[in-house]
Design a protein around this motif. Structure first.
Motif: not given
Length: 561
Positions: A303-317, A1-10
């Protein structure tokens, strides 16, 4: 997931509101742009010709235009604000949902305060992108209408606007790039500072006990200073970007005014047309300033979308299993050759319906064992089974309802003591939790509080002492009544007499159900049916507490140290 994905989805998620607000905004801009044109018509057809009837007619037309542009702005702004707030809310829910996902992984290498910053400030900034997008559409509509009106009035003036506006927008986009980079750095540092602050506040009681307040304050001061420097850099970048764009806008408007003045001197424009041209040039200040603001908002939003993408796109433990927990689960746990962070091929069996104690020579072994049993991490080798079913095949959320790992440092929530024990939807007075509170000696805590179990314990339970918090946490775990309960050091902050009462209460309350107590406390180990001693990453000894204390020197030295 990228910041652009977050922005487009929003933006897609708010498509209806964005569309409605954009249409209403365009109507408003059309009315704003037509106002100076109509004033020019009034001057040419009514004032210059001294025609009272035409003057009244055009004044009525102006009034109608004003009413339309006023209401379209109000309704469009309302739809825009709703879309921004709704988008931010949806993102906050998505971040919280990902953080609370039973598979874990989102919290890796991130402080709790940092995650809170992502779910609040970053979500708000990305939500504001929808409002910025709508304002950009409004501004573009205003410039387009103005350019058409100027073309109809004067081809040279219209060409100046049509050719100059794209260049101005391109320059504004280039000037927003440094702001985007510095905004991301600002949010990273601010989140880090928030995370440090949250950790320090959570551990304030411990820091006071250690006399380490000064070192903690100095640590936060250093982190905060770095955050301040990043914020000032972002603010400087924003001020430079805004200032330069406004300067370019001013030069552009001066060029329009100069061309219009020359045309009026040549006689190419009438008085009314000149007034319209000057009015349109002044009107263009608004849309062009809006573009400067939109560029800044989009830079921060990216910039904020990129940070959100890192959380939403984090792989499961842990890998997500699909099987449910058997409805008739007996609760037998078995570890076979488990290796993980110090555990070196552990083989042990926890019988169903028994109270089993696990003592460890190294606290790190306890953490690794709890991670395996709670499936917060999967073993690097070996397997953990519940009633013969590997935990990797079971849905993590269902597993944690069947196997509850109650750590001694778990969190209490703001609210009453009773609300921290009972489950959502149960009696808020906590009457149903009476037996569990008695077993954990938490009823004594309630009696010591001014309003009993209805007393608010404060955020994180900070109004309680360490021992009181431990008893409330144990009561919560006992009241949940899972088929398998794993308790970690539930009595490290209580006195010996209280610990003895808790040990007896725990044994009686969980009789007949699978219970694991990971502790080195002799009082707790003494009430268990069976004790497993982990030494050097392996099972070093097994037996009753009395047997091991009498025959195993390392065990004796560990639990009586």
């Amino acid at each position: 997931m990228s910041g652009r994905d977050v922005l487009r989805g929003t933006v897609r998620g708010q498509g209806r509101r964005v569309g409605v607000a954009a249409v209403l905004g365009c109507v408003h801009q059309l009315g704003e742009a037509m106002t100076p044109v109509l004033i020019g018509v009034v001057i040419d057809q009514a004032v210059a010709g001294r025609d009272g009837g035409r003057l009244v007619l055009w004044l009525v037309v102006l009034a109608v235009v004003y009413v339309c542009l006023s209401w379209s702005f109000r309704l469009g702004a309302l739809a825009g604000e709703r879309s921004a707030e709704e988008a931010g809310h949806v993102l906050r829910l998505a971040v919280v949902r990902r953080v609370l996902d039973a598979r874990g992984g989102a919290e890796s290498d991130r402080l709790s305060g940092e995650l809170a910053n992502v779910a609040t400030e970053d979500a708000k900034r990305v939500g504001a992108v929808t409002m910025a997008l709508m304002n950009g559409i409004w501004a573009l509509a205003g410039i387009t209408v103005s350019a058409v009106a100027l073309l109809l009035t004067s081809v040279p003036l219209g060409l100046v606007v049509l050719l100059g506006t794209p260049v101005l927008l391109w320059l504004g986009h280039l000037l927003s790039k440094p702001l985007e980079r510095r905004s991301e750095a600002e949010q990273d540092q601010a989140a880090g500072a928030a995370g440090v602050a949250a950790d320090l506040v959570a551990g304030l009681r411990v820091l006071r006990g250690l006399g380490a307040q000064g070192a903690a304050v100095e640590r936060y001061r250093r982190t905060s200073r770095v955050s301040l420097v990043a914020t000032l850099r972002a603010a400087r970048a924003e001020s430079w970007q805004s200032g330069l764009v406004l300067a370019l806008t001013g030069c552009f408007l001066a060029l329009i005014a100069w061309v219009g003045g020359r045309l009026a001197l040549d006689g190419s424009l009438s008085l009314g047309q000149l007034v319209s041209a000057v009015g349109l040039a002044l009107f263009l200040v608004g849309p062009l300033e809006t573009f400067a603001w939109v560029n800044a908002e989009l830079a921060q939003g990216r910039a904020s979308a990129a940070r959100i993408a890192k959380v939403l796109g984090a792989g499961p433990a842990v890998a997500g299993g699909e099987e449910p927990v058997p409805a008739d689960a007996r609760g037998e746990l078995r570890l076979s050759g488990v290796r993980l962070r110090g555990l070196d091929g552990v083989d042990l069996r926890v019988p169903a319906g028994r109270l089993t104690g696990i003592a460890v020579s190294d606290p790190a072994l306890a953490d690794a064992l709890l991670d395996c049993l709670g499936r917060e991490a999967d073993p690097e080798a070996g397997a953990v089974e519940l009633d013969g079913v590997s935990l990797t095949r079971v849905d993590p959320a269902a597993l944690r309802a069947a196997v509850l790992v109650a750590r001694h440092d778990a969190a209490l929530f703001e609210g009453s003591l009773a609300a921290n024990v009972v489950a959502a939807g149960e009696d808020p007075d906590g009457a149903a939790a009476g037996p569990a509170m008695a077993a954990a000696d938490a009823d004594e805590v309630a009696r010591a509080l001014p309003y009993g179990a209805g007393t608010d314990v404060g955020e994180g339970g900070r109004s309680l002492s360490g021992g009181q918090r431990q008893r409330v946490l144990l009561a919560r775990a006992l009241h949940a009544a899972p088929p398998v309960l794993v308790v970690h050091d539930p009595t490290t902050a209580v006195d010996a007499a209280t610990e003895a009462r808790i040990a007896r209460g725990l044994g009686d309350f969980r009789r007949g159900r699978t219970t694991v107590v990971v502790t080195n406390s002799p009082a707790l180990l003494a009430v268990t049916d069976h004790v497993v001693f982990l030494d050097g990453g392996r099972v070093g000894a097994e037996g009753t507490h009395e047997e091991l204390a009498r025959t195993h020197e390392t065990y004796r030295g560990t639990v009586w140290a």
